[in-house]
Design an enzyme around this catalytic site. Structure first.
Site, PDB file in Angstrom:
ATOM      1  CB  CYS A   1      -0.926  -0.016   1.211  1.00  0.00           C
ATOM      2  SG  CYS A   1      -2.226  -1.265   1.118  1.00  0.00           S
TER       3      CYS A   1
ATOM      4  CD  GLU B   1       2.788  -1.459   3.018  1.00  0.00           C
ATOM      5  OE1 GLU B   1       2.307  -2.593   3.049  1.00  0.00           O
ATOM      6  OE2 GLU B   1       2.377  -0.577   2.237  1.00  0.00           O
TER       7      GLU B   1
END
Length: 796
Positions: free
Chosen positions: A440, A442
């Site tokens: 997402c 990170e």
């Protein structure tokens, strides 16, 4: 469907995309599980675990079904055909009830054949039901952990999936798997059994790695043979010639380093399939800075006249289709709730800074934007990295795609990513060369780091436990310490100390579980192939799951930060400062879901500072909460030497976490979803998008591993050149304030409401959920409602 409605730059791509989107059905592929079982039955107990894993991988590659779609330029599937998802019984041995659930559920289903169900019952379950990691974990984790887990206080990623994140750097474009074998053999030859007490362990790890390299080479050779066999019986001269060209590509990669643009793409894709067949990684496997990896091949061939821009685009479009053909492996139970999607979170970074810190935007970057826009597929997820050095043209071209309303690309701050990595102890050279965002949002270093998501933390439920004195209304159990009657705390400071102490307890239990699970993966589940392509596993002779990577990071993903911030603002302002109501009344209001407490709700809703409005009263509380999370979580060292890091993202877990909670003191009703990432509570942000980014920037995001921010606009607000200029300026302003990430939903509320009522009329409607996009029809109603209720911003 007429060809004019099909997406793709060529007839070939339009056909292949239509097959992927319209003709394929998500199914279970039991072939991998069967081959794995055969391999384990053959070798388990006769060799070390790394060698067993290597032999099992090679056996799968020797015997698995090979699929070549007619007209395909890039080949390779995880299952026996497109949209066929393999299972991983060594991690989670699905019950027959699981299979029935997958087969019959309305959303994110996987069809299960009668034969596959029979094989699961007669072959897979008898062998794996007591060996599976999930079964072993549940038996070893203490009661306190299970109490909090069952209450929805946190989740655990590694119940049904293996450790990720896994992202490619540039080595696979310069090194064939035969070259990797040479490196491994040199390390084996140099082992010192006299002076190195770990030499035997290193030998076994390296032998496992070598076996997976052999398996990768076999995969390519078998595809070459398969293509030639198909060509021999093919009557269409064009397809016959293309099959022979495909065979030539597969003779080169993955055994040898790629020499052409097409070979480079196929090299990545074979590696992608290998990594994701070896282990069900969370999250999948991503190509990282794909534009920079492909740029040398593109420039060389364009100059030589052996490749045209249109051909390069067609190869990339075929790669996009291959991504889309691979649904995330099936999930059940809580794991499904935290990630209810077919998306496997492959995330392509485009436009990032180069290793020397200069602007990285190239012709291939623009080509990728075009492919992303044309293909409009859920996978791969696509982002653009924007730096101070990024051309304004690149930002605006990306913004034009984002404005179309299907949630791609997301926007990441290159300077923030690099600084985050430096703060985590990476070198400046590694941060620049390999700094990427994956999954997402990170942050990590591609090809050099094992950065592992361990699960979501329900931050506002910490407050709920304090208000209920350790009793959980959802499970009707005492699951945490009683820190005192909340009505008797004499000051806000003493009340907040109880919240802090409860957070320490919850995190202590969570991290103890993380450490136990990490040790299990170290002992039982090495990933020798992933180790081959991650620095410095070969040099150390240590597996990726045992700390062999150059860098190791363990993430805890915090959810609901806006809910707890606004709830504490209510308590601080109304209970302790203005004394407009007492704590007892607030607790009763929440228990009653505010029914019969209209006056209390009105004070909370209309006369309380809220995060997202550039109001320091609320934002100071936000900073305090984030600082507490950092103090309690950050820097903890795990068994393999990883550092624990805080990040803020939810996937779909914000919906689940809300469902296990009572009403909150900020006015959120019982069962309502939490806000996603660091986005404000729905309807709380009333001062426009610039106020939102100013509030969000008060979090020290450079100390996190990523922070997700969603913004929603109606199409009319961002129309025309002025709309693009406004959105671009918003991104630049937020990134100047050290914001990590921002993404956009551009869609009318009325459209979403109509799509709920008439789903058949909106089969192709895609929306941005959290760090990924999904078909609106694939989302359950609670998640649909959450997206509908997000604040629609205006630049006025």
């Amino acid at each position: 469907m007429t060809e004019s409605k099909l997406r793709g730059s060529t007839t070939r791509i339009k056909r292949l995309r239509n097959i992927s989107e319209k003709e394929c059905q998500p199914t279970i592929s039991i072939e991998r599980a069967l081959l794995l079982t055969e391999a384990y039955k053959k070798w388990e107990g006769t060799c070390s675990t790394p060698v067993l894993r290597g032999r099992a991988f090679k056996y799968i590659m020797e015997n698995r079904t090979l699929y070549i779609e007619r007209g395909a330029l890039i080949v390779g599937e995880k299952g026996h055909k497109p949209w066929a998802a393999p299972t991983f019984p060594e991690l989670c041995c699905h019950t027959l009830e699981d299979f029935d659930n997958m087969n019959h559920r309305e959303k994110v289903f996987f069809k299960v054949s009668d034969e596959d169900r029979r094989l699961q019952e007669e072959v897979i379950i008898p062998y794996w039901q007591d060996r599976a990691m999930m079964k072993r974990m549940n038996a070893l984790l203490p009661e306190a952990w299970h109490d909090l887990f069952n209450a929805g206080m946190f989740t655990e990623f590694l119940m049904q999936r293996g450790p990720g994140h896994t992202v490619a750097d540039g080595k696979i474009y310069k090194t064939g798997y035969l070259d990797f074998i040479e490196r491994i053999d040199r390390e084996i030859e140099n082992l010192d059994f006299n002076m190195d007490v770990n030499a035997l362990n290193k030998l076994e790890a390296l032998k496992g790695m070598r076996l997976t390299c052999e398996g990768m080479i076999i995969l390519g050779k078998r595809y070459a043979m398969r293509a030639r066999a198909l060509a021999e019986s093919e009557s269409d001269p064009q397809w016959r010639a293309e099959l022979l060209e495909l065979a030539e590509v597969c003779e080169v990669v993955p055994a040898h380093k790629p020499e052409t643009f097409r070979q480079a793409i196929q090299m990545y894709w074979f590696t992608h399939i290998g990594v994701t067949v070896e282990m069900n990684n969370w999250d999948a496997y991503s190509p990282g800075k794909l534009d920079q990896h492909l740029e040398p091949f593109y420039n060389r061939e364009i100059e030589a006249g052996t490749l045209t821009r249109d051909q390069a685009r067609e190869y990339l479009e075929n790669l996009w289709i291959q991504f889309n053909n691979q649904p995330a492996p099936p999930k059940v139970g809580i794991t499904l709730k935290e990630s209810a999607t077919y998306t496997d979170f492959c995330n392509i970074n485009t436009g990032a800074l180069r290793p020397d810190g200069t602007n990285g935007v190239s012709e291939v970057s623009y080509l990728i934007l075009e492919v992303m826009d044309e293909m409009k597929l859920l996978q791969p997820s696509s982002n653009v990295q924007i730096s101070r050095k990024s051309p304004e043209k690149f930002l605006k071209e990306a913004m034009k795609i984002s404005r179309k309303g299907w949630g791609q690309p997301a926007f990441y701050n290159s300077e923030a990513i690099i600084q985050e990595l430096l703060n985590m102890g990476k070198t400046i050279d590694d941060a620049r060369a390999s700094g990427i965002a994956s999954g997402c949002v990170e942050t990590g270093t591609a090809g050099k780091e094992a950065y592992v998501l361990t699960g979501y933390l329900n931050v506002p439920k910490v407050l709920e436990l304090v208000l209920n004195r350790g009793f959980d209304p959802y499970t009707q159990k005492n699951i945490a310490p009683d820190l005192g009657d909340p009505c008797t705390f004499s000051s806000y400071e003493s009340f907040y100390q109880a919240v802090y102490d409860m957070l320490k307890y919850v995190v202590k239990v969570k991290i103890a579980g993380n450490n136990l699970i990490e040790r299990m993966y170290m002992q039982f589940m090495p990933v020798p192939l992933l180790s081959v392509i991650t620095d410095d596993c070969i040099r150390k002779g240590v597996d990726y799951n045992s700390g062999g990577a150059r860098y190791n990071t363990s993430y805890i993903q915090c959810v609901g930060i806006a809910t707890i911030t606004d709830s504490l603002a209510t308590i601080k302002k109304h209970v302790y400062e203005e004394k407009t109501f007492v704590m007892e009344m607030l607790i009763k209001s929440c228990k009653a879901n505010f029914k019969g407490y209209d006056a209390v709700y009105d004070l909370i809703d209309n006369q309380t500072p809220k995060y997202g409005n550039d109001d320091d009263y609320a934002d100071d509380i936000l900073r305090e909460v984030v600082q507490s999370l950092q103090e309690v979580i950050s820097g903890r060292i795990t068994p393999k030497g990883a550092k624990t890091v805080v990040e803020f993202l939810p996937t779909t877990c914000h919906v689940y976490f809300g469902q296990v909670m009572e009403a909150s003191p900020n006015g959120r009703h019982s069962g309502a979803s939490l806000p996603d990432g660091i986005s404000p509570e729905k309807g709380a942000d009333r001062n426009g998008p610039t106020a939102v980014i100013k509030s969000a920037s008060k979090i020290d995001q450079l100390k996190t591993g990523g922070a997700l921010l969603n913004q929603k606009f109606s199409p009319s607000v961002v129309a025309g050149d002025q709309g693009i200029a406004n959105m671009s300026a918003l991104v630049r302003a937020y990134f100047a304030l050290d914001g990590h990430h921002i993404q956009f939903n551009v869609i009318e509320r009325a459209t979403l409401l109509d799509a709920q009522k008439n789903p058949d009329a909106y089969k192709d409607l895609i929306v941005r959920v959290a760090g990924y996009s999904d078909y609106f029809n694939n989302l359950d109603k609670a998640l649909q409602d959450e997206i509908i209720e997000r604040t629609e911003q205006n630049f006025g």
